[in-house]
Design a protein around this motif. Structure first.
Motif, PDB file in Angstrom:
ATOM      1  N   GLU A   1       0.660  -1.106  -0.142  1.00 26.54           N
ATOM      2  CA  GLU A   1      -0.034  -0.181  -0.193  1.00 26.54           C
ATOM      3  C   GLU A   1       0.853   1.336   0.062  1.00 26.54           C
ATOM      4  OE1 GLU A   1      -2.796  -0.253   3.102  1.00 26.54           O
ATOM      5  OE2 GLU A   1      -2.982  -2.142   2.967  1.00 26.54           O
ATOM      6  N   LYS A   2       0.572   2.378  -0.762  1.00 29.33           N
ATOM      7  CA  LYS A   2       1.254   3.318  -0.902  1.00 29.33           C
ATOM      8  C   LYS A   2       0.599   4.591  -0.239  1.00 29.33           C
ATOM      9  CE  LYS A   2       4.511   1.434  -3.352  1.00 29.33           C
ATOM     10  NZ  LYS A   2       5.776   0.865  -2.658  1.00 29.33           N
ATOM     11  N   GLU A   3      -0.654   4.175   0.552  1.00 27.24           N
ATOM     12  CA  GLU A   3      -1.362   5.437   1.073  1.00 27.24           C
ATOM     13  C   GLU A   3      -0.520   6.418   1.697  1.00 27.24           C
ATOM     14  OE1 GLU A   3      -5.205   6.089   3.508  1.00 27.24           O
ATOM     15  OE2 GLU A   3      -4.722   4.482   2.414  1.00 27.24           O
ATOM     16  N   PHE A   4       0.316   5.692   2.634  1.00 27.48           N
ATOM     17  CA  PHE A   4       1.207   6.232   3.721  1.00 27.48           C
ATOM     18  C   PHE A   4       2.497   5.910   3.582  1.00 27.48           C
ATOM     19  CE2 PHE A   4      -3.057   5.352   6.168  1.00 27.48           C
ATOM     20  CZ  PHE A   4      -3.411   6.731   6.176  1.00 27.48           C
ATOM     21  N   GLY A   5       2.803   5.196   2.604  1.00 26.41           N
ATOM     22  CA  GLY A   5       4.379   4.888   2.332  1.00 26.41           C
ATOM     23  C   GLY A   5       4.458   3.230   2.510  1.00 26.41           C
ATOM     24  N   SER A   6       5.569   3.035   2.604  1.00 26.63           N
ATOM     25  CA  SER A   6       6.097   1.409   2.977  1.00 26.63           C
ATOM     26  C   SER A   6       6.676   1.181   4.140  1.00 26.63           C
ATOM     27  CB  SER A   6       6.711   1.131   1.657  1.00 26.63           C
ATOM     28  OG  SER A   6       8.008   1.685   1.805  1.00 26.63           O
ATOM     29  N   ILE A   7       6.375  -0.140   4.300  1.00 20.19           N
ATOM     30  CA  ILE A   7       6.938  -0.420   5.760  1.00 20.19           C
ATOM     31  C   ILE A   7       8.094  -1.523   5.207  1.00 20.19           C
ATOM     32  CG2 ILE A   7       6.510  -1.755   7.767  1.00 20.19           C
ATOM     33  CD1 ILE A   7       3.807  -1.155   7.811  1.00 20.19           C
ATOM     34  N   LYS A   8       9.484  -1.352   5.803  1.00 18.33           N
ATOM     35  CA  LYS A   8      10.284  -2.126   5.450  1.00 18.33           C
ATOM     36  C   LYS A   8      11.006  -3.064   6.829  1.00 18.33           C
ATOM     37  CE  LYS A   8      11.898   0.326   1.453  1.00 18.33           C
ATOM     38  NZ  LYS A   8      12.832   1.284   0.874  1.00 18.33           N
ATOM     39  N   ILE A   9      11.122  -4.073   6.814  1.00 17.85           N
ATOM     40  CA  ILE A   9      11.681  -4.814   8.031  1.00 17.85           C
ATOM     41  C   ILE A   9      13.171  -5.555   7.589  1.00 17.85           C
ATOM     42  CG2 ILE A   9      11.448  -6.509   9.697  1.00 17.85           C
ATOM     43  CD1 ILE A   9       8.602  -6.287   9.473  1.00 17.85           C
ATOM     44  N   SER A  10      14.165  -5.367   8.265  1.00 16.99           N
ATOM     45  CA  SER A  10      15.356  -5.885   8.165  1.00 16.99           C
ATOM     46  C   SER A  10      15.470  -7.264   8.252  1.00 16.99           C
ATOM     47  CB  SER A  10      16.480  -5.196   8.840  1.00 16.99           C
ATOM     48  OG  SER A  10      17.650  -5.811   8.991  1.00 16.99           O
ATOM     49  N   ASN A  11      16.351  -8.187   7.583  1.00 18.24           N
ATOM     50  CA  ASN A  11      16.280  -9.426   7.868  1.00 18.24           C
ATOM     51  C   ASN A  11      16.924  -9.787   9.284  1.00 18.24           C
ATOM     52  OD1 ASN A  11      15.404 -10.001   5.272  1.00 18.24           O
ATOM     53  ND2 ASN A  11      17.145 -11.116   4.736  1.00 18.24           N
ATOM     54  N   ASP A  12      17.659  -8.701   9.876  1.00 16.90           N
ATOM     55  CA  ASP A  12      18.373  -8.896  11.048  1.00 16.90           C
ATOM     56  C   ASP A  12      17.043  -8.780  12.124  1.00 16.90           C
ATOM     57  OD1 ASP A  12      20.972  -9.203  10.168  1.00 16.90           O
ATOM     58  OD2 ASP A  12      21.379  -6.918  10.527  1.00 16.90           O
ATOM     59  N   VAL A  13      16.073  -8.023  11.662  1.00 16.08           N
ATOM     60  CA  VAL A  13      15.007  -7.935  12.820  1.00 16.08           C
ATOM     61  C   VAL A  13      14.400  -8.991  12.928  1.00 16.08           C
ATOM     62  CG1 VAL A  13      12.744  -7.100  13.343  1.00 16.08           C
ATOM     63  CG2 VAL A  13      14.593  -5.453  12.551  1.00 16.08           C
ATOM     64  N   ILE A  14      14.059  -9.867  11.641  1.00 14.55           N
ATOM     65  CA  ILE A  14      13.542 -11.042  11.618  1.00 14.55           C
ATOM     66  C   ILE A  14      14.392 -12.035  12.466  1.00 14.55           C
ATOM     67  CG2 ILE A  14      12.724 -13.135  10.173  1.00 14.55           C
ATOM     68  CD1 ILE A  14      11.045 -10.518  10.064  1.00 14.55           C
ATOM     69  N   ALA A  15      15.526 -12.029  12.319  1.00 16.92           N
ATOM     70  CA  ALA A  15      16.605 -12.982  12.850  1.00 16.92           C
ATOM     71  C   ALA A  15      16.783 -12.832  14.333  1.00 16.92           C
ATOM     72  CB  ALA A  15      18.086 -13.104  12.415  1.00 16.92           C
ATOM     73  N   THR A  16      16.599 -11.636  15.015  1.00 13.30           N
ATOM     74  CA  THR A  16      16.472 -11.363  16.376  1.00 13.30           C
ATOM     75  C   THR A  16      15.095 -11.989  16.872  1.00 13.30           C
ATOM     76  OG1 THR A  16      17.732  -9.290  16.030  1.00 13.30           O
ATOM     77  CG2 THR A  16      16.382  -9.461  18.391  1.00 13.30           C
ATOM     78  N   ILE A  17      14.037 -11.780  16.241  1.00 13.94           N
ATOM     79  CA  ILE A  17      12.696 -12.175  16.841  1.00 13.94           C
ATOM     80  C   ILE A  17      13.004 -13.870  16.894  1.00 13.94           C
ATOM     81  CG2 ILE A  17      10.363 -12.705  16.265  1.00 13.94           C
ATOM     82  CD1 ILE A  17      10.539  -9.832  14.776  1.00 13.94           C
ATOM     83  N   ALA A  18      13.448 -14.587  15.855  1.00 15.34           N
ATOM     84  CA  ALA A  18      13.864 -15.871  15.698  1.00 15.34           C
ATOM     85  C   ALA A  18      14.613 -16.362  16.997  1.00 15.34           C
ATOM     86  CB  ALA A  18      14.286 -16.270  14.457  1.00 15.34           C
ATOM     87  N   GLY A  19      15.619 -15.436  17.162  1.00 17.28           N
ATOM     88  CA  GLY A  19      16.642 -15.883  18.228  1.00 17.28           C
ATOM     89  C   GLY A  19      16.061 -15.727  19.606  1.00 17.28           C
ATOM     90  N   ILE A  20      15.147 -14.793  19.598  1.00 19.77           N
ATOM     91  CA  ILE A  20      14.765 -14.583  21.038  1.00 19.77           C
ATOM     92  C   ILE A  20      13.651 -15.742  21.223  1.00 19.77           C
ATOM     93  CG2 ILE A  20      13.064 -13.310  22.546  1.00 19.77           C
ATOM     94  CD1 ILE A  20      14.269 -10.764  21.126  1.00 19.77           C
ATOM     95  N   ALA A  21      12.798 -16.024  20.043  1.00 16.62           N
ATOM     96  CA  ALA A  21      11.664 -17.223  20.410  1.00 16.62           C
ATOM     97  C   ALA A  21      12.294 -18.558  20.649  1.00 16.62           C
ATOM     98  CB  ALA A  21      10.947 -17.121  19.102  1.00 16.62           C
ATOM     99  N   ALA A  22      13.835 -18.860  20.050  1.00 14.82           N
ATOM    100  CA  ALA A  22      14.130 -20.074  20.083  1.00 14.82           C
ATOM    101  C   ALA A  22      14.703 -20.177  21.656  1.00 14.82           C
ATOM    102  CB  ALA A  22      15.382 -20.189  19.433  1.00 14.82           C
ATOM    103  N   THR A  23      15.469 -19.082  22.221  1.00 15.16           N
ATOM    104  CA  THR A  23      15.896 -19.171  23.617  1.00 15.16           C
ATOM    105  C   THR A  23      14.565 -19.119  24.775  1.00 15.16           C
ATOM    106  OG1 THR A  23      16.164 -16.875  23.828  1.00 15.16           O
ATOM    107  CG2 THR A  23      17.984 -18.029  22.935  1.00 15.16           C
ATOM    108  N   GLU A  24      13.421 -18.712  24.120  1.00 15.96           N
ATOM    109  CA  GLU A  24      12.340 -18.867  25.120  1.00 15.96           C
ATOM    110  C   GLU A  24      12.022 -20.332  25.463  1.00 15.96           C
ATOM    111  OE1 GLU A  24       9.994 -14.765  24.435  1.00 15.96           O
ATOM    112  OE2 GLU A  24       9.483 -16.530  23.251  1.00 15.96           O
TER     113      GLU A  24
END
Length: 130
Positions: free
Chosen positions: A9-32
């Protein structure tokens, strides 16, 4: 640092998520997950290292194509746990966490068990010997 556009959607702009953010989420989830002692540095040189909060992306590889994420993670488990069950729990927790937080689809989470942590048992043996 690779970024992936999450919305079209271009109404407000785009949202970008770095692969490092996904990797951090995965890392935290694994250690839980109970039974996970830490994450491994991965396949390079066969060297494993117990990692703290500062290195949450180590041992995690993320590939994103068309809002679909494939995640590979290398972990170390505690001695005595059911390894298969622990691996499945890691897969489920990573999938749930990444999908909930990013709105990406995660059809594949590959868990590589790189080692078994026997630190608790070794400490108990030291106490008996002394």
């Amino acid at each position: 640092m690779t970024e992936n556009i999450i919305n079209d959607e271009k109404e407000f702009g785009s949202i970008k998520i770095s692969n490092d953010v996904i990797a951090t989420i995965a890392g935290i989830a694994a250690t839980e997950v109970k039974g996970v002692a830490g994450k491994s540095m991965g396949f390079t040189g066969g060297i494993t290292e117990m990692l703290g909060m500062k290195n949450l992306t180590k041992g995690v590889k993320v590939e994103i194509t068309n809002r679909v994420a494939k995640i590979d993670i290398s972990i170390i488990v505690e001695y005595g746990v059911d390894i298969a069950t622990t691996g499945k729990n890691v897969q489920e927790n990573i999938k749930k966490s990444v999908e909930t937080m990013t709105d990406l689809l995660v059809p594949e989470v590959n868990v590589n068990i790189q080692g078994v942590n026997m630190e608790k048992e070794e400490k108990e043996d030291e106490l008996v010997v002394q």
